[in-house]
Design a protein around this motif. Structure first.
Motif, short mmCIF file in Angstrom:
data_model
loop_
_atom_site.label_atom_id
_atom_site.label_comp_id
_atom_site.label_asym_id
_atom_site.label_seq_id
_atom_site.Cartn_x
_atom_site.Cartn_y
_atom_site.Cartn_z
N TYR A 15 3.93 -2.11 -8.30
CA TYR A 15 3.59 -2.41 -6.91
C TYR A 15 2.63 -1.37 -6.36
O TYR A 15 2.56 -0.23 -6.85
CB TYR A 15 4.84 -2.53 -6.04
CG TYR A 15 5.64 -1.25 -5.88
CD1 TYR A 15 5.37 -0.35 -4.84
CD2 TYR A 15 6.71 -0.96 -6.72
CE1 TYR A 15 6.12 0.79 -4.67
CE2 TYR A 15 7.47 0.18 -6.56
CZ TYR A 15 7.17 1.06 -5.53
OH TYR A 15 7.92 2.20 -5.37
N ASN A 16 1.89 -1.77 -5.34
CA ASN A 16 0.90 -0.92 -4.68
C ASN A 16 1.49 -0.39 -3.39
O ASN A 16 1.72 -1.14 -2.44
CB ASN A 16 -0.37 -1.75 -4.40
CG ASN A 16 -1.52 -0.89 -3.91
OD1 ASN A 16 -1.30 0.21 -3.43
ND2 ASN A 16 -2.72 -1.41 -4.02
N ARG A 66 2.20 -3.12 -0.25
CA ARG A 66 1.08 -4.04 -0.01
C ARG A 66 0.99 -5.16 -1.03
O ARG A 66 0.55 -6.26 -0.71
CB ARG A 66 -0.23 -3.23 0.00
CG ARG A 66 -0.32 -2.25 1.17
CD ARG A 66 -1.66 -1.55 1.19
NE ARG A 66 -1.82 -0.61 0.08
CZ ARG A 66 -1.37 0.63 0.11
NH1 ARG A 66 -0.70 1.07 1.18
NH2 ARG A 66 -1.56 1.44 -0.92
N TYR A 67 1.44 -4.89 -2.27
CA TYR A 67 1.17 -5.86 -3.33
C TYR A 67 2.07 -5.55 -4.51
O TYR A 67 2.36 -4.38 -4.80
CB TYR A 67 -0.31 -5.73 -3.75
CG TYR A 67 -0.79 -6.76 -4.75
CD1 TYR A 67 -1.16 -8.03 -4.34
CD2 TYR A 67 -0.89 -6.46 -6.11
CE1 TYR A 67 -1.63 -8.97 -5.24
CE2 TYR A 67 -1.35 -7.39 -7.03
CZ TYR A 67 -1.72 -8.65 -6.59
OH TYR A 67 -2.17 -9.57 -7.48
N SER A 68 2.55 -6.57 -5.21
CA SER A 68 3.33 -6.34 -6.42
C SER A 68 3.04 -7.43 -7.45
O SER A 68 2.75 -8.57 -7.10
CB SER A 68 4.84 -6.30 -6.10
OG SER A 68 5.32 -7.56 -5.71
#
Length: 292
Positions: free
Chosen positions: A270-271, A18-20
């Motif tokens: 990261y997520n 999802r996100y980094s």
């Protein structure tokens, strides 16, 4: 000599994350030994880069990827002009003067970051025993030559083995294994220097060896690590215990710090729960300004 460096870092994930948030140190320095002629960084997915200098004056780029992604590709390309001559000893200060300088409170306070142990380079019984078996500073003829002998000692007594260690290996473990890679040998030389009161720092960069491999030799290039020791009256001087030599035109410096943790080329978080696979490709070549 003009050298061209291409450094590709490729992360792939089992499923979209999802996100980094990422931080990279891949920009060659410009100093008295080298000049960064051209440099570019690109990231896919496309993002905005934020740049700054860290505590050790290394150029850092940071960025975040806020959309789901299953791949992350970082490309850093540089052309660097390096000095062609290996540093010679020149006219060092008398040994008695060198010793007086490095033992002064003013000197030790100024270089405290590079005199104290870290998680990688802390003192241990194994390190003390290793240092005790070495020639001492008084017998070596000065700090310049003493650092060369420390580098040579590591080169002669340790085996290069990329399967023996990892990025978390400490000096204590390297001394037990008697093998490792450039990161391990750099940490060991740093620990030895600091135990003797000589400031030493970890250097990250690249080493051109293409012309040493034979015409059609198949070899894998990678980032390299070496050591800079501080010599009163001369400044920071580079030594490579992995190859038993002084730093010369073949070396391109990215940056320096107390140990590897201060100058990791690419790091991030990261997520997501997906496992990742990292692929790194490095190419260093002599550049004549012509097309590929």
């Amino acid at each position: 000599m003009k050298l061209k460096i291409s450094h590709y870092t490729h992360y792939t994930y089992e499923e979209p994350i999802r996100y980094s948030v990422n931080e990279i140190r891949l920009t060659p320095q410009t100093d008295s030994r080298q000049f960064c002629y051209e440099h570019s960084i690109s990231v896919n997915p496309e993002v905005s880069l934020f740049s700054y200098e860290d505590f050790f004056a290394n150029k850092v780029h940071s960025f975040s990827v806020s959309e789901p992604h299953q791949e992350l590709l970082i490309k850093a390309e540089s052309i660097v002009l390096t000095n062609e001559k290996e540093l010679q000893q020149g006219r060092p200060l008398p040994l008695s003067t060198e010793k007086k300088i490095i033992r002064s409170n003013t000197f030790q306070n100024h270089f405290t970051e590079y005199l104290n142990g870290t998680a990688y380079t802390k003192m241990s019984p194994e390190l003390s025993a290793f240092v005790q078996d070495m020639e001492d500073l008084d017998s070596s003829g000065g700090i310049f030559l003493h650092l060369k002998k420390i580098s040579e000692c590591i080169y002669l007594n340790f085996t290069y083995d990329p399967k023996a260690t990892d990025v978390h290996t400490t000096v204590e473990e390297t001394l037990r294994l008697r093998r490792g890679v450039c990161q391990d040998f750099a940490h060991l030389m740093i620990a030895v220097c600091r135990s003797k009161g000589i400031p030493a720092r970890y250097v990250s960069g690249y080493h051109f060896i293409g012309d040493l491999q034979g015409g059609h030799a198949d070899y894998e290039q990678a980032s390299h690590a070496w050591v800079e020791g501080y010599i009163p009256g001369k400044g920071w001087v580079g030594y490579d215990p992995t190859n038993n030599g002084m730093v010369n035109w073949r070396y391109v410096k990215i940056g320096h710090g107390r140990d590897y943790r201060d100058i990791v080329p690419v790091k991030g978080v990261y997520n997501g729960t997906a496992a990742q696979v990292l692929t790194v490709e490095v190419d260093v070549k002599v550049w004549d300004g012509q097309g590929e």
